[in-house]
Design an enzyme around this catalytic site. Structure first.
Site, short mmCIF file in Angstrom:
data_model
loop_
_atom_site.label_atom_id
_atom_site.label_comp_id
_atom_site.label_asym_id
_atom_site.label_seq_id
_atom_site.Cartn_x
_atom_site.Cartn_y
_atom_site.Cartn_z
N GLU A 1 0.84 -1.22 0.00
CA GLU A 1 0.00 0.00 0.00
C GLU A 1 0.86 1.25 0.00
OE1 GLU A 1 -2.97 0.23 -1.24
OE2 GLU A 1 -3.92 -0.89 0.36
N HIS A 2 0.50 2.17 -0.88
CA HIS A 2 1.24 3.42 -1.07
C HIS A 2 2.67 3.16 -1.55
CE1 HIS A 2 -1.82 6.27 0.21
NE2 HIS A 2 -2.15 5.40 1.14
N GLY B 1 -12.57 3.43 -1.27
CA GLY B 1 -11.22 2.87 -1.41
C GLY B 1 -11.20 1.62 -2.27
N LEU B 2 -12.28 1.38 -3.05
CA LEU B 2 -12.31 0.20 -3.92
C LEU B 2 -12.20 0.62 -5.39
CD1 LEU B 2 -15.12 -1.83 -2.10
CD2 LEU B 2 -12.65 -2.11 -1.90
N SER B 3 -11.74 1.84 -5.60
CA SER B 3 -11.40 2.33 -6.95
C SER B 3 -12.56 2.39 -7.92
CB SER B 3 -10.30 1.46 -7.58
OG SER B 3 -9.15 1.60 -6.86
N ASP C 1 -4.60 1.10 -9.49
CA ASP C 1 -6.06 0.96 -9.60
C ASP C 1 -6.50 0.74 -11.05
OD1 ASP C 1 -5.71 1.60 -6.99
OD2 ASP C 1 -6.69 3.55 -7.09
N TYR D 1 -3.41 12.70 0.02
CA TYR D 1 -2.68 11.75 -0.84
C TYR D 1 -1.52 12.46 -1.53
CZ TYR D 1 -1.97 8.16 -4.40
OH TYR D 1 -1.42 7.18 -5.22
C1 GLA Z 1 -5.04 5.04 -4.29
C2 GLA Z 1 -4.25 5.30 -5.56
C3 GLA Z 1 -3.33 4.13 -5.90
C4 GLA Z 1 -2.48 3.75 -4.69
C5 GLA Z 1 -3.33 3.58 -3.44
C6 GLA Z 1 -2.50 3.37 -2.21
O1 GLA Z 1 -5.93 3.98 -4.49
O2 GLA Z 1 -5.11 5.54 -6.65
O3 GLA Z 1 -2.53 4.43 -7.01
O4 GLA Z 1 -1.44 4.67 -4.51
O5 GLA Z 1 -4.16 4.72 -3.22
O6 GLA Z 1 -1.77 2.19 -2.30
#
Ligand code: GLA
Length: 375
Positions: free
Chosen positions: A19-20, A115-117, A163, A212
C-alpha cells in the site's frame, strides 16, 4: 471490431499488500473484484457525448473536442462524477485515438469513495467503450496508463498505476502482482481454501486527494535527500531499509515516518510473494496485520473505525489477516479468511463493529474477477 451498442463491465479492486508503494516504484498485489461499474452505451449520429449517472439521477452532455476547459455543452462546469469519463476522452484524443459520439447510462455496484477504486473503474470502463465504438485496440497496460495519465492531468490526483491496472488487467480467481517499475505483471493464486472479505466502514473523508498528494510529496522529499548522496537513487524502491534508517534525524520527522512505511512495505511485499508461492496463508496474513500497523502508525492514513475493524477481525476464528485497503482515511478493510469460517466471520464482525461504533459496516466476500470487458 467496431460495435454500435453494448454493455461494458469494469471492476473495482482490492489491494492485498503493497500500500502506497505504487508511486514509489514498488510491487503491488491487487485483485479486481466482482463489483462493477456497468455502462450501457450506444453510438449517436452527432459528435457529442451524453452520460446518465443512474445512481445519482444526473445527466451531463459535452463535446469531446471542447473538454480542455472542463465544461458541459451548456457551458456549466462538469460535475465531479463526469470528470472521469471526460478526462479519458480528452486523453484518448491527445493520443489521436478517434472518439465517436455516444450516449451511455452508468450504474455502480462498487461502493463509491470507499477505497475500492470506483473512479478507476469508470475511467477504464469508458476507455473500453471508446475502443469498441472507435474500432481501435490497445493492449490493457497501455490503456491503464492512459487512464492514469488522465487522472493526473485532468482530474488532478497524482495516483499510482495500481487501480487502473487492476481494473484493466484483472484475472479471475487471482491476485495480479504488478512491478510498478518494470511494469511486468503476473497472476498469483490466492492461498488455497481462503476467501477475500471486504468490510466497508461506511466512513468517507473528503480531503483524501489533498492528503494523498501531500504523502506523495513527502516521499519525493525523502528521495531527494538520498539522491543528493547518490545520484543513482530514483525512488524509495532503491533504498534497503538498513540504509534508510541512517536518515533518522536528517529528515523532518513526518517525512521520515512516511517514507519509512514505504521502504518497509516494499520489503514486506518481497516476503509476501515468497509466502504466496509457498501457499503460506498464515504467513501472508501476518504481513497484512503488519501493514495495517504501519499504515496506522507510520503513514498515518488510518481512522479509529478502521483500526476497530482490523482488531475485531483479528480475534475471530478463521481470520488470517486484515488491514485497511486503498489510500486510507476511511473506506474499507480487506480480510483474508478461511472459507469454512466465512459466514460466522461476516456476521460477528458486523455485530462487534456496531457495538463499538454504532455504525453498520457493509461486509461481503468477493472473488477476484477478470478486468474490464464488453459483455
Ligand atoms: C489510491 C491510488 C493508488 C495507490 C493507493 C494506495 O488507491 O489511486 O494508485 O497509490 O491509493 O496504495
Amino acid at each position: 471490431m467496431v460495435i454500435d451498442r453494448g454493455r461494458v463491465i469494469s471492476p473495482g479492486r482490492v489491494n492485498l499488500l503493497g500500500e502506497h508503494v505504487d508511486y514509489n516504484d514498488g510491487v503491488v498485489l491487487p485483485a479486481a473484484i466482482d463489483r462493477y461499474i456497468n455502462i450501457h452505451f450506444h453510438r449517436t449520429t452527432d459528435k457529442s457525448v451524453t452520460l446518465y449517472a443512474r445512481d445519482l439521477g444526473e445527466e451531463c452532455s459535452f463535446d469531446p473536442r471542447q473538454l480542455a476547459n472542463k465544461t458541459a455543452l451548456d457551458g456549466s462546469p462538469l460535475p465531479g462524477w463526469a470528470m472521469y469519463p471526460a478526462g479519458i476522452i480528452w486523453n484518448l484524443l491527445n493520443y489521436d485515438l478517434p472518439v465517436e459520439g455516444f450516449s451511455a447510462d452508468l450504474h455502480s455496484d462498487i461502493p463509491i469513495g470507499a477505497g475500492l477504486s470506483s473512479s478507476a473503474a469508470v475511467e477504464v470502463g469508458f476507455a473500453v467503450v471508446c475502443e469498441a465504438l472507435g474500432g481501435w485496440e490497445l493492449d490493457r497496460m497501455t490503456l491503464a496508463r492512459i487512464c492514469q495519465e488522465a487522472e493526473h492531468e485532468y482530474v488532478g490526483v497524482n495516483c499510482g498505476l495500481m487501480d487502473q491496472f487492476a481494473s484493466a488487467c484483472g484475472v479471475a480467481n487471482h491476485i495480479v502482482m504488478l512491478d510498478t517499475r518494470s511494469l511486468l505483471f503476473r497472476p498469483v493464486p490466492l492461498p488455497s481454501d481462503t476467501v477475500i472479505v471486504i468490510a466497508d466502514s461506511t466512513l468517507r473523508r473528503t480531503l483524501v486527494n489533498s492528503a494523498y498528494n501531500e504523502r506523495r510529496m513527502d516521499c519525493e522529499q525523502a528521495v531527494a535527500h538520498f539522491r543528493s548522496r547518490d545520484p543513482s537513487i530514483r525512488a524509495l524502491r532503491d533504498l534497503a531499509p538498513e540504509w534508510f534508517y541512517t536518515a533518522e534525524g536528517e529528515l523532518p520527522p513526518g517525512v521520515y515516518r512516511h517514507a519509512l512505511h514505504v521502504v518497509e512495505e516494499i520489503a514486506r511485499v518481497d516476503e509476501a510473494i515468497r509466502l504466496l508461492e509457498n501457499n503460506d496463508a498464515e504467513g501472508f496474513g501476518g504481513l497484512m496485520f503488519e501493514t495495517h500497523r504501519s499504515l496506522r502508525d507510520l503513514y498515518e492514513v488510518s481512522l479509529p473505525e478502521l483500526d476497530i475493524l482490523v482488531e475485531s477481525a483479528a480475534g475471530l476464528e478463521g481470520c488470517l489477516g486484515a488491514r485497511l485497503t486503498g489510500a486510507g482515511f476511511g473506506g474499507c478493510t480487506v480480510n483474508l479468511v478461511y472459507k469454512e469460517h466465512i459466514d460466522n466471520f461476516v456476521a460477528r464482525l458486523g455485530e462487534i463493529y456496531t457495538v463499538k461504533t454504532g455504525l453498520q459496516a457493509q461486509i461481503f466476500a468477493t472473488m477476484p474477477s477478470k478486468g474490464a470487458h464488453i459483455l
